[in-house]
Scaffold this motif. Structure first.
Motif, PDB file in Angstrom:
ATOM      1  N   LYS A  24      -8.703  70.394   0.945  1.00  0.00           N
ATOM      2  CA  LYS A  24      -7.809  69.969   2.026  1.00  0.00           C
ATOM      3  C   LYS A  24      -8.458  68.958   2.962  1.00  0.00           C
ATOM      4  N   GLY A  25      -9.762  68.993   3.056  1.00  0.00           N
ATOM      5  CA  GLY A  25     -10.435  68.075   3.964  1.00  0.00           C
ATOM      6  C   GLY A  25     -11.935  68.219   3.878  1.00  0.00           C
ATOM      7  N   MET A  26     -12.629  67.215   4.413  1.00  0.00           N
ATOM      8  CA  MET A  26     -14.088  67.239   4.368  1.00  0.00           C
ATOM      9  C   MET A  26     -14.640  66.620   5.654  1.00  0.00           C
ATOM     10  N   GLU A  27     -15.589  67.315   6.256  1.00  0.00           N
ATOM     11  CA  GLU A  27     -16.350  66.784   7.380  1.00  0.00           C
ATOM     12  C   GLU A  27     -17.769  66.544   6.880  1.00  0.00           C
ATOM     13  N   VAL A  28     -18.319  65.379   7.200  1.00  0.00           N
ATOM     14  CA  VAL A  28     -19.659  65.071   6.702  1.00  0.00           C
ATOM     15  C   VAL A  28     -20.578  64.643   7.835  1.00  0.00           C
ATOM     16  N   LYS A  29     -21.869  64.852   7.600  1.00  0.00           N
ATOM     17  CA  LYS A  29     -22.913  64.395   8.516  1.00  0.00           C
ATOM     18  C   LYS A  29     -23.994  63.723   7.674  1.00  0.00           C
ATOM     19  N   TYR A  30     -24.357  62.530   8.055  1.00  0.00           N
ATOM     20  CA  TYR A  30     -25.442  61.819   7.396  1.00  0.00           C
ATOM     21  C   TYR A  30     -26.684  62.046   8.247  1.00  0.00           C
ATOM     22  N   LEU A  31     -27.673  62.704   7.680  1.00  0.00           N
ATOM     23  CA  LEU A  31     -28.818  63.168   8.453  1.00  0.00           C
ATOM     24  C   LEU A  31     -30.056  62.293   8.314  1.00  0.00           C
ATOM     25  N   ALA A  32     -30.204  61.644   7.167  1.00  0.00           N
ATOM     26  CA  ALA A  32     -31.381  60.811   6.910  1.00  0.00           C
ATOM     27  C   ALA A  32     -31.044  59.844   5.789  1.00  0.00           C
ATOM     28  N   LYS A  33     -31.898  58.844   5.599  1.00  0.00           N
ATOM     29  CA  LYS A  33     -31.689  57.909   4.497  1.00  0.00           C
ATOM     30  C   LYS A  33     -31.815  58.660   3.173  1.00  0.00           C
ATOM     31  N   ALA A  34     -30.865  58.449   2.283  1.00  0.00           N
ATOM     32  CA  ALA A  34     -30.852  59.113   0.978  1.00  0.00           C
ATOM     33  C   ALA A  34     -31.544  58.214  -0.043  1.00  0.00           C
ATOM     34  N   VAL A  35     -32.800  58.503  -0.316  1.00  0.00           N
ATOM     35  CA  VAL A  35     -33.592  57.716  -1.256  1.00  0.00           C
ATOM     36  C   VAL A  35     -34.112  58.652  -2.337  1.00  0.00           C
ATOM     37  N   GLY A  36     -34.019  58.226  -3.580  1.00  0.00           N
ATOM     38  CA  GLY A  36     -34.485  59.046  -4.694  1.00  0.00           C
ATOM     39  C   GLY A  36     -33.377  59.949  -5.213  1.00  0.00           C
ATOM     40  N   THR A  37     -33.741  60.851  -6.111  1.00  0.00           N
ATOM     41  CA  THR A  37     -32.779  61.795  -6.665  1.00  0.00           C
ATOM     42  C   THR A  37     -32.269  62.709  -5.555  1.00  0.00           C
ATOM     43  N   GLN A  38     -30.968  62.929  -5.543  1.00  0.00           N
ATOM     44  CA  GLN A  38     -30.333  63.757  -4.519  1.00  0.00           C
ATOM     45  C   GLN A  38     -29.875  65.073  -5.137  1.00  0.00           C
ATOM     46  N   HIS A  39     -30.188  66.175  -4.475  1.00  0.00           N
ATOM     47  CA  HIS A  39     -29.890  67.525  -4.977  1.00  0.00           C
ATOM     48  C   HIS A  39     -28.896  68.192  -4.039  1.00  0.00           C
ATOM     49  N   ALA A  40     -27.759  68.643  -4.577  1.00  0.00           N
ATOM     50  CA  ALA A  40     -26.716  69.291  -3.772  1.00  0.00           C
ATOM     51  C   ALA A  40     -26.661  70.782  -4.070  1.00  0.00           C
ATOM     52  N   ARG A  99     -27.150  67.289  -9.171  1.00  0.00           N
ATOM     53  CA  ARG A  99     -27.975  66.180  -8.683  1.00  0.00           C
ATOM     54  C   ARG A  99     -27.452  64.855  -9.199  1.00  0.00           C
ATOM     55  N   ILE A 100     -27.818  63.820  -8.504  1.00  0.00           N
ATOM     56  CA  ILE A 100     -27.583  62.458  -8.983  1.00  0.00           C
ATOM     57  C   ILE A 100     -28.880  61.687  -8.825  1.00  0.00           C
ATOM     58  N   ALA A 101     -29.137  60.849  -9.804  1.00  0.00           N
ATOM     59  CA  ALA A 101     -30.330  60.008  -9.763  1.00  0.00           C
ATOM     60  C   ALA A 101     -30.051  58.778  -8.905  1.00  0.00           C
ATOM     61  N   HIS A 102     -31.095  58.256  -8.303  1.00  0.00           N
ATOM     62  CA  HIS A 102     -30.993  57.023  -7.523  1.00  0.00           C
ATOM     63  C   HIS A 102     -30.950  55.863  -8.510  1.00  0.00           C
ATOM     64  N   ARG A 103     -29.747  55.396  -8.773  1.00  0.00           N
ATOM     65  CA  ARG A 103     -29.513  54.283  -9.701  1.00  0.00           C
ATOM     66  C   ARG A 103     -28.782  53.173  -8.970  1.00  0.00           C
ATOM     67  N   ARG A 104     -28.772  52.017  -9.556  1.00  0.00           N
ATOM     68  CA  ARG A 104     -28.108  50.879  -8.931  1.00  0.00           C
ATOM     69  C   ARG A 104     -26.641  51.163  -8.642  1.00  0.00           C
ATOM     70  N   LYS A 105     -25.945  51.861  -9.548  1.00  0.00           N
ATOM     71  CA  LYS A 105     -24.504  52.064  -9.362  1.00  0.00           C
ATOM     72  C   LYS A 105     -24.160  53.007  -8.203  1.00  0.00           C
ATOM     73  N   VAL A 106     -25.128  53.727  -7.653  1.00  0.00           N
ATOM     74  CA  VAL A 106     -24.867  54.580  -6.489  1.00  0.00           C
ATOM     75  C   VAL A 106     -25.631  54.083  -5.260  1.00  0.00           C
ATOM     76  N   THR A 107     -26.126  52.867  -5.323  1.00  0.00           N
ATOM     77  CA  THR A 107     -26.944  52.314  -4.245  1.00  0.00           C
ATOM     78  C   THR A 107     -26.142  51.334  -3.403  1.00  0.00           C
ATOM     79  N   ASN A 108     -26.367  51.358  -2.096  1.00  0.00           N
ATOM     80  CA  ASN A 108     -25.692  50.428  -1.198  1.00  0.00           C
ATOM     81  C   ASN A 108     -26.567  49.195  -0.944  1.00  0.00           C
ATOM     82  N   HIS A 109     -26.124  48.367  -0.028  1.00  0.00           N
ATOM     83  CA  HIS A 109     -26.804  47.102   0.243  1.00  0.00           C
ATOM     84  C   HIS A 109     -28.164  47.259   0.923  1.00  0.00           C
TER      85      HIS A 109
END
Length: 157
Positions: free
Chosen positions: A95-111, A51-61
């Protein structure tokens, strides 16, 4: 035989702040991942959670967790899962990565990272697809990644 990484994880889990210490050790070995301050919460053959916490250093504009921070979390958990799962004499590289952004990521994120096919020992290299789903605190999937790992025998000599 248990992978050295998995042995270290199990040993550190017995200590106070073991998850934090293990996560810091991983970031010491692979310093780029320190930028997201991850916490590995589960590691076993065929599965890694972090997991990563929602902190300023991982936050976008716009105030959500940045897309590249989510990619970093996905690559970290996928790599640790593969490393903890590989038979002796095998190695891996993404070798490679395909990604899909499904919703706004707010708060702690769990992978959660799991292989899409069984991890085996082989005489020749093969592609290993790893699925990573990142969810928010409410359980909503906000990000999915499919990371192609190249698994091959360790070269001798």
């Amino acid at each position: 035989m248990t992978a050295p990484l998995l042995t270290l994880y199990h040993r550190m889990q017995r200590w106070p702040a073991g998850q934090w210490l293990f996560s810091r050790a991983v970031c010491f070995k692979a310093p780029y991942f320190a930028s997201i301050a991850p916490r590995i919460t589960r590691l076993e053959p065929g599965r890694c959670e972090g997991r990563i916490a929602h902190r300023r250093k991982v936050t976008n504009h716009i105030g959500t967790v940045h897309a590249i921070a989510l990619c970093n979390l996905a690559e970290l958990t996928a790599g640790l899962m593969v490393d903890a799962s590989l038979p002796r004499g095998m190695r891996w590289i993404p070798k490679g990565m395909e990604v899909k952004y499904l919703a706004k990521a707010v708060g702690t994120q769990h992978a959660v990272a799991v292989p899409e096919i069984p991890i085996v020992s082989a005489a020749a290299g093969y592609g290993l697809p790893v699925k990573v789903v990142v969810s928010d605190d409410g359980g909503t999937a906000v990000f999915e990644a499919k990371i192609e790992m190249w698994v091959s025998p360790v070269k001798r000599g």
